[in-house]
Design an enzyme around this catalytic site. Structure first.
Site, PDB file in Angstrom:
ATOM      1  N   GLU A  40      34.581  34.537  37.875  1.00 23.53           N
ATOM      2  CA  GLU A  40      35.921  35.044  38.158  1.00 23.53           C
ATOM      3  C   GLU A  40      36.838  34.706  36.995  1.00 23.53           C
ATOM      4  OE1 GLU A  40      36.194  35.364  43.020  1.00 23.53           O
ATOM      5  OE2 GLU A  40      37.437  33.892  41.992  1.00 23.53           O
TER       6      GLU A  40
ATOM      7  N   HIS B  40      48.652  38.723  43.536  1.00 19.45           N
ATOM      8  CA  HIS B  40      47.328  39.215  43.162  1.00 19.45           C
ATOM      9  C   HIS B  40      47.494  40.575  42.509  1.00 19.45           C
ATOM     10  CE1 HIS B  40      43.126  40.236  43.174  1.00 19.45           C
ATOM     11  NE2 HIS B  40      42.828  39.038  43.664  1.00 19.45           N
TER      12      HIS B  40
ATOM     13  N   ARG C 183      45.814  35.365  36.495  1.00 17.89           N
ATOM     14  CA  ARG C 183      46.349  36.344  37.437  1.00 17.89           C
ATOM     15  C   ARG C 183      47.802  36.738  37.171  1.00 17.89           C
ATOM     16  NH1 ARG C 183      43.882  34.408  43.287  1.00 17.89           N
ATOM     17  NH2 ARG C 183      41.905  35.532  43.117  1.00 17.89           N
TER      18      ARG C 183
ATOM     19  N   HIS D 104      50.128  36.901  47.172  1.00 17.26           N
ATOM     20  CA  HIS D 104      48.779  36.513  47.569  1.00 17.26           C
ATOM     21  C   HIS D 104      48.657  35.031  47.897  1.00 17.26           C
ATOM     22  CE1 HIS D 104      44.461  36.834  47.841  1.00 17.26           C
ATOM     23  NE2 HIS D 104      44.275  35.954  46.872  1.00 17.26           N
TER      24      HIS D 104
ATOM     25  N   ARG E 167      47.555  29.201  40.356  1.00 14.28           N
ATOM     26  CA  ARG E 167      46.258  28.785  40.916  1.00 14.28           C
ATOM     27  C   ARG E 167      45.097  29.477  40.220  1.00 14.28           C
ATOM     28  NH1 ARG E 167      42.864  31.092  44.881  1.00 14.28           N
ATOM     29  NH2 ARG E 167      44.396  32.750  45.200  1.00 14.28           N
TER      30      ARG E 167
END
Length: 520
Positions: free
Chosen positions: A112, A228, A274, A333, A368
């Site tokens: 990821e 997100h 992100r 998100h 995060r």
């Protein structure tokens, strides 16, 4: 009135995992909705980040966490959490989580964004959250020490002699009930329902922030909200998610003209952190060029098999992701902020612990790292269980005085929609002083209305929103999930975690309201 030894508020991963780790101590779990229907954990697609592969290590995992967190991650917390990750994955396997394995039985982690190794322990591509939760729910229902009370919405903490001793929660019949306990864990999730476009369930309305702050608990890092970048933009509320793992498998972001716009914005393109990808997608939408996630070449005909949940969401809207790009937009998100906790999950209010997205542990910093959320939930769920057990909660109970239950909240649907519009427009992906000032004044007006109507649900929503907006107003720089158009650069002098109280947020909003009224 009931008096369990331990009360956990929240039926997501953090709450249920903590309850199981507390067994055989008696625990009551309050869940705002049926636990097998709605929680952010249930909808999580990526998986659990853990260094389980050869060549990977907790130290590398911690380094990636620090890099993504934009300078304000608590390094000791990041390293300790990464070092506990493998053990917590083993716990989840013991509870029945069916993580993907190869023919030899070894875990097969995926890649990821912003991870330097394949370390996302997952289930069938995009089904980790649901699979983990179903396994835990089945175990909880068989554990006699756990009493599960569903459809109870927590609205307020009960504080006596400077200690949290209970919670007022409203049942499906509209009546408020007092639950007293010797130890209380808030694990109610995040703040997504404060925004018009979110991937979170409706119950994620920031109530833990408001309840905790009103009781005097410290709030940390509230300005850092993660959007997100690839929510599926098909008009559904909440918006379904196109998992990060798709980009890990090679899916690319394009505009309506088919141009890959992330290449010009970051060296890692679609696999950038992100916040950077979210701003890139937002810019294309704001310019009218549209934004789409194209997996037709990277995944193609295998899409439905590899990513069944994403495929089902797309097909329900008439989109075949194996042959068509998926329309996407940034959606709220995850909230990096929350109730400040120490490394054992204790808040600054005696008797109160916090876990999962309701907490701010220092792990996430300003942004995060993907799939660290489920990891944090189980690591701190375990730590809280050990801390509470060590305090001998089954000892003598505090002397309690019965507290009067709050009045029914009434209907606040219109005002709740106003909060969502305000937060999306002014406290969203891009922020500036003018918009944040407008938001604070408007939210203060709605908060005053909530007080006049004695509407506790609206009060919780507006107070949580005020804490976020005030923190964003006070941080005059850009960092991680907090981006100011008027202060686009990071300021090294502000490379520290933030802290705010409800009184401070209300005073700021009141002062701005008076200033704006005077200017008129």
């Amino acid at each position: 009135m009931s008096e369990p030894d331990i009360l956990i508020v929240g039926g997501g991963l953090a709450g249920l995992f903590c309850a199981l780790k507390l067994a055989p101590l008696p625990v009551t779990v309050l869940a705002a909705a049926p636990v097998d229907e709605s929680s952010s954990s249930l909808w999580a697609q990526g998986g659990v980040a853990a260094a389980v592969s050869e060549g990977d290590s907790p130290e590398l995992h911690a380094a990636d966490t620090l890099a993504a967190g934009a300078g304000i991650v608590d390094e000791a917390v990041a390293l300790s959490v990464a070092r506990e990750a493998r053990e917590r994955v083993e716990d989840l396997l013991g509870f029945g989580a069916p993580f993907d394995r190869d023919a030899r039985g070894r875990l097969t982690p995926s890649q990821e964004a912003a991870h330097s190794a394949r370390r996302i322990v997952r289930v069938k591509g995009d089904g980790a959250g649901a699979a983990i939760m179903h396994a835990l729910i089945a175990t909880v229902r068989k554990t006699t020490s756990i009493v599960l009370r569903e459809n109870f919405v927590a609205e307020d903490l009960i504080v006596q002699s400077g200690r949290a001793v209970g919670v007022f929660a409203r049942g499906a019949d509209g009546a408020s009930k007092a639950f007293y306990a010797r130890a209380i864990v808030l694990a109610t999730g995040g703040v997504g329902a404060l925004y018009a476009l979110t991937t979170n369930p409706p119950q994620a309305n920031g109530a833990a922030l408001a309840m905790g702050a009103r009781a005097g608990a410290r709030i940390a890092d509230a300005e850092f909200v993660q959007f997100h970048p690839t929510a599926i933009d098909i008009g559904r509320d909440p918006a379904p998610l196109a998992t990060e793992a798709l980009r890990g498998e090679g899916a690319v972001l394009v505009n309506r003209a088919g141009e890959r716009f992330m290449i010009a914005l970051h060296k890692d393109a679609e696999l950038a952190p992100r916040d950077i990808v979210a701003r890139g997608v937002f810019a294309e939408l704001e310019a009218g060029r549209g934004a789409f996630l194209d997996a037709t070449k990277a995944v193609g005909a295998a899409f439905a098999e590899k990513f069944p949940n994403v495929a089902a969401s797309c097909l329900s809207a008439g989109i075949d992701p194996s042959r068509q790009p998926i329309p996407v937009a940034p959606a709220e998100h995850y909230h990096m902020g929350g109730l400040w906790t120490d490394d054992r999950g204790r808040t600054s209010l005696p008797g109160l612990w916090a876990a999962g997205e309701a907490a701010s542990t220092g792990l996430h910093g300003a942004n995060r790292l993907a799939s660290n959320s489920l990891l944090e939930a189980v690591v701190f769920g375990d730590r809280i269980a050990k801390d509470i057990a060590a305090l001998s909660c089954r000892g003598s109970a505090p002397v309690l005085v019965a507290s009067a239950a709050p009045a029914p909240s009434g209907d606040d649907a219109d005002e709740a929609k106003q909060v969502r519009k305000i937060m999306t427009r002014h406290v969203g992906v891009l922020r500036d002083e003018t918009g944040l000032r407008t938001a604070l004044v408007a939210l203060k007006t709605l908060h005053d209305k909530a007080l006049e109507k004695n509407n506790l649900d609206l009060r919780n929503r507006t107070e949580a929103a005020l804490l976020i907006a005030a923190s964003a107003y006070l941080r005059r720089e850009s960092r991680g999930g907090h981006f100011r158009r008027d202060f686009p650069d990071s300021d090294p002098a502000q490379a520290r975690r933030s802290s705010i109280t409800l009184d401070e947020a209300l005073r700021l909003a009141q002062g701005l309201s008076e200033t704006m009224s005077g200017n008129r």
